[in-house]
Design a protein around this motif. Structure first.
Motif, PDB file in Angstrom:
ATOM      1  N   PRO A  38      31.588  17.290  -9.475  1.00 52.66           N
ATOM      2  CA  PRO A  38      31.141  17.746 -10.790  1.00 52.66           C
ATOM      3  C   PRO A  38      30.032  16.880 -11.393  1.00 52.66           C
ATOM      4  O   PRO A  38      29.140  17.389 -12.035  1.00 52.66           O
ATOM      5  CB  PRO A  38      32.384  17.685 -11.653  1.00 52.66           C
ATOM      6  N   ASN A  39      30.053  15.591 -11.167  1.00 52.65           N
ATOM      7  CA  ASN A  39      29.062  14.690 -11.766  1.00 52.65           C
ATOM      8  C   ASN A  39      28.369  13.819 -10.729  1.00 52.65           C
ATOM      9  O   ASN A  39      27.839  12.771 -11.063  1.00 52.65           O
ATOM     10  CB  ASN A  39      29.717  13.790 -12.813  1.00 52.65           C
ATOM     11  N   GLN A  40      28.370  14.239  -9.474  1.00 56.60           N
ATOM     12  CA  GLN A  40      27.772  13.412  -8.421  1.00 56.60           C
ATOM     13  C   GLN A  40      26.851  14.227  -7.525  1.00 56.60           C
ATOM     14  O   GLN A  40      27.113  15.386  -7.224  1.00 56.60           O
ATOM     15  CB  GLN A  40      28.849  12.791  -7.535  1.00 56.60           C
ATOM     16  N   ALA A  41      25.785  13.566  -7.080  1.00 55.67           N
ATOM     17  CA  ALA A  41      24.860  14.155  -6.107  1.00 55.67           C
ATOM     18  C   ALA A  41      24.464  13.076  -5.110  1.00 55.67           C
ATOM     19  O   ALA A  41      24.608  11.880  -5.382  1.00 55.67           O
ATOM     20  CB  ALA A  41      23.631  14.707  -6.807  1.00 55.67           C
ATOM     21  N   GLN A  42      23.986  13.503  -3.972  1.00 45.73           N
ATOM     22  CA  GLN A  42      23.515  12.583  -2.943  1.00 45.73           C
ATOM     23  C   GLN A  42      22.094  12.962  -2.561  1.00 45.73           C
ATOM     24  O   GLN A  42      21.783  14.138  -2.368  1.00 45.73           O
ATOM     25  CB  GLN A  42      24.413  12.641  -1.713  1.00 45.73           C
ATOM     26  N   VAL A  43      21.233  11.949  -2.452  1.00 47.35           N
ATOM     27  CA  VAL A  43      19.850  12.135  -2.012  1.00 47.35           C
ATOM     28  C   VAL A  43      19.696  11.399  -0.685  1.00 47.35           C
ATOM     29  O   VAL A  43      20.017  10.210  -0.592  1.00 47.35           O
ATOM     30  CB  VAL A  43      18.846  11.576  -3.045  1.00 47.35           C
ATOM     31  N   SER A  44      19.217  12.113   0.328  1.00 50.92           N
ATOM     32  CA  SER A  44      19.009  11.525   1.653  1.00 50.92           C
ATOM     33  C   SER A  44      17.604  11.832   2.146  1.00 50.92           C
ATOM     34  O   SER A  44      17.100  12.942   1.942  1.00 50.92           O
ATOM     35  CB  SER A  44      20.010  12.100   2.661  1.00 50.92           C
ATOM     36  N   LEU A  45      17.003  10.854   2.800  1.00 53.84           N
ATOM     37  CA  LEU A  45      15.688  11.029   3.417  1.00 53.84           C
ATOM     38  C   LEU A  45      15.756  10.431   4.821  1.00 53.84           C
ATOM     39  O   LEU A  45      16.083   9.252   4.979  1.00 53.84           O
ATOM     40  CB  LEU A  45      14.607  10.320   2.600  1.00 53.84           C
ATOM     41  N   CYS A  46      15.469  11.264   5.816  1.00 55.33           N
ATOM     42  CA  CYS A  46      15.495  10.811   7.210  1.00 55.33           C
ATOM     43  C   CYS A  46      14.224  11.260   7.925  1.00 55.33           C
ATOM     44  O   CYS A  46      13.618  12.269   7.560  1.00 55.33           O
ATOM     45  CB  CYS A  46      16.707  11.397   7.937  1.00 55.33           C
ATOM     46  N   PHE A  47      13.844  10.489   8.953  1.00 54.87           N
ATOM     47  CA  PHE A  47      12.705  10.831   9.806  1.00 54.87           C
ATOM     48  C   PHE A  47      13.147  10.706  11.254  1.00 54.87           C
ATOM     49  O   PHE A  47      13.965   9.854  11.592  1.00 54.87           O
ATOM     50  CB  PHE A  47      11.529   9.872   9.576  1.00 54.87           C
ATOM     51  N   GLU A  48      12.575  11.557  12.104  1.00 51.55           N
ATOM     52  CA  GLU A  48      12.844  11.520  13.529  1.00 51.55           C
ATOM     53  C   GLU A  48      11.512  11.748  14.236  1.00 51.55           C
ATOM     54  O   GLU A  48      10.701  12.554  13.773  1.00 51.55           O
ATOM     55  CB  GLU A  48      13.813  12.653  13.862  1.00 51.55           C
ATOM     56  N   GLY A  75       8.565   2.692   1.496  1.00 50.16           N
ATOM     57  CA  GLY A  75       8.751   1.857   2.666  1.00 50.16           C
ATOM     58  C   GLY A  75       7.947   2.357   3.847  1.00 50.16           C
ATOM     59  O   GLY A  75       7.206   3.338   3.757  1.00 50.16           O
ATOM     60  N   GLN A  76       8.123   1.657   4.961  1.00 51.99           N
ATOM     61  CA  GLN A  76       7.463   1.993   6.216  1.00 51.99           C
ATOM     62  C   GLN A  76       8.489   1.909   7.322  1.00 51.99           C
ATOM     63  O   GLN A  76       9.413   1.094   7.255  1.00 51.99           O
ATOM     64  CB  GLN A  76       6.327   1.030   6.513  1.00 51.99           C
ATOM     65  N   LEU A  77       8.307   2.730   8.350  1.00 51.63           N
ATOM     66  CA  LEU A  77       9.227   2.708   9.480  1.00 51.63           C
ATOM     67  C   LEU A  77       8.550   3.307  10.694  1.00 51.63           C
ATOM     68  O   LEU A  77       7.490   3.929  10.583  1.00 51.63           O
ATOM     69  CB  LEU A  77      10.521   3.466   9.155  1.00 51.63           C
ATOM     70  N   THR A  78       9.172   3.116  11.825  1.00 52.22           N
ATOM     71  CA  THR A  78       8.753   3.770  13.055  1.00 52.22           C
ATOM     72  C   THR A  78       9.737   4.894  13.311  1.00 52.22           C
ATOM     73  O   THR A  78      10.942   4.659  13.383  1.00 52.22           O
ATOM     74  CB  THR A  78       8.760   2.780  14.242  1.00 52.22           C
ATOM     75  N   ALA A  79       9.236   6.122  13.407  1.00 49.64           N
ATOM     76  CA  ALA A  79      10.100   7.280  13.648  1.00 49.64           C
ATOM     77  C   ALA A  79      10.537   7.277  15.103  1.00 49.64           C
ATOM     78  O   ALA A  79       9.709   7.331  16.010  1.00 49.64           O
ATOM     79  CB  ALA A  79       9.359   8.565  13.305  1.00 49.64           C
ATOM     80  N   LEU A  80      11.835   7.185  15.319  1.00 51.47           N
ATOM     81  CA  LEU A  80      12.401   7.123  16.665  1.00 51.47           C
ATOM     82  C   LEU A  80      13.090   8.439  16.998  1.00 51.47           C
ATOM     83  O   LEU A  80      13.238   9.309  16.146  1.00 51.47           O
ATOM     84  CB  LEU A  80      13.392   5.964  16.742  1.00 51.47           C
ATOM     85  N   THR A  81      13.542   8.582  18.259  1.00 59.77           N
ATOM     86  CA  THR A  81      14.200   9.826  18.658  1.00 59.77           C
ATOM     87  C   THR A  81      15.519  10.036  17.915  1.00 59.77           C
ATOM     88  O   THR A  81      15.938  11.167  17.711  1.00 59.77           O
ATOM     89  CB  THR A  81      14.444   9.864  20.178  1.00 59.77           C
ATOM     90  N   GLU A  82      16.176   8.972  17.528  1.00 56.87           N
ATOM     91  CA  GLU A  82      17.361   9.071  16.679  1.00 56.87           C
ATOM     92  C   GLU A  82      16.907   9.037  15.229  1.00 56.87           C
ATOM     93  O   GLU A  82      16.001   8.272  14.885  1.00 56.87           O
ATOM     94  CB  GLU A  82      18.318   7.899  16.943  1.00 56.87           C
ATOM     95  N   PRO A  83      17.529   9.832  14.353  1.00 54.74           N
ATOM     96  CA  PRO A  83      17.102   9.837  12.949  1.00 54.74           C
ATOM     97  C   PRO A  83      17.204   8.458  12.302  1.00 54.74           C
ATOM     98  O   PRO A  83      18.179   7.732  12.507  1.00 54.74           O
ATOM     99  CB  PRO A  83      18.074  10.810  12.270  1.00 54.74           C
ATOM    100  N   THR A  84      16.166   8.098  11.568  1.00 51.33           N
ATOM    101  CA  THR A  84      16.151   6.876  10.765  1.00 51.33           C
ATOM    102  C   THR A  84      16.170   7.326   9.313  1.00 51.33           C
ATOM    103  O   THR A  84      15.317   8.102   8.898  1.00 51.33           O
ATOM    104  CB  THR A  84      14.874   6.065  11.049  1.00 51.33           C
ATOM    105  N   CYS A  85      17.167   6.832   8.549  1.00 53.64           N
ATOM    106  CA  CYS A  85      17.376   7.295   7.179  1.00 53.64           C
ATOM    107  C   CYS A  85      17.224   6.136   6.194  1.00 53.64           C
ATOM    108  O   CYS A  85      18.192   5.439   5.899  1.00 53.64           O
ATOM    109  CB  CYS A  85      18.752   7.936   7.031  1.00 53.64           C
ATOM    110  N   PRO A  86      15.998   5.910   5.703  1.00 52.75           N
ATOM    111  CA  PRO A  86      15.780   4.779   4.798  1.00 52.75           C
ATOM    112  C   PRO A  86      16.339   4.997   3.396  1.00 52.75           C
ATOM    113  O   PRO A  86      16.485   4.046   2.644  1.00 52.75           O
ATOM    114  CB  PRO A  86      14.257   4.661   4.757  1.00 52.75           C
TER     115      PRO A  86
END
Length: 122
Positions: A38-48, A75-86
């Motif tokens: 009711p009062n919660q949400a989740q924000v996710s960001l992933c790259f592959e 941020g910065q990251l290297t996108a790998l075959t497995e999802p990276t979720c900063p």
């Protein structure tokens, strides 16, 4: 300019052939906002991806009768075959609320199409 056109066509053909042969697609962001309760949400960001350099700037704004808040993560990251979720954040927001995310991102220093997500509950 016309003398460069055949070279550009050749370069694009080579890049396309390489992508088709390797089966690699350019990374794209997986940006999600979902309601958890009711009062919660989740924000996710992933790259592959397959080794590409990704830079991102994610802005989150929430609106409720109590007011407005804004946060930013980058941020910065290297996108790998497995999802990276900063980014994987849980947000508490009173009802009614609206949460909006705006993602600017770059792939190997080339700016990509911005992504926007909105969730609202009353």
């Amino acid at each position: 300019m016309q003398s460069l056109l055949p070279e550009v066509k050749t370069m694009l053909a080579i890049l396309l052939s390489t992508a088709l042969l390797t089966g690699s697609e350019p990374p794209s962001p997986q940006l999600y906002i979902q309601r958890l309760g009711p009062n919660q949400a989740q924000v996710s960001l992933c790259f592959e991806g397959t080794g590409q350099q990704v830079r991102f700037d994610l802005e989150l704004q929430s609106y409720s009768p109590a007011g407005q808040s804004r946060t930013r993560q980058s941020g910065q990251l290297t996108a790998l075959t497995e999802p990276t979720c900063p980014v994987n954040n849980q947000i508490v927001a009173p009802t009614p609320s609206k949460i909006e995310t705006s993602l600017q991102w770059w792939l190997d220093e080339v700016e990509q199409t911005p992504e926007v997500r909105i969730i609202e509950w009353k």
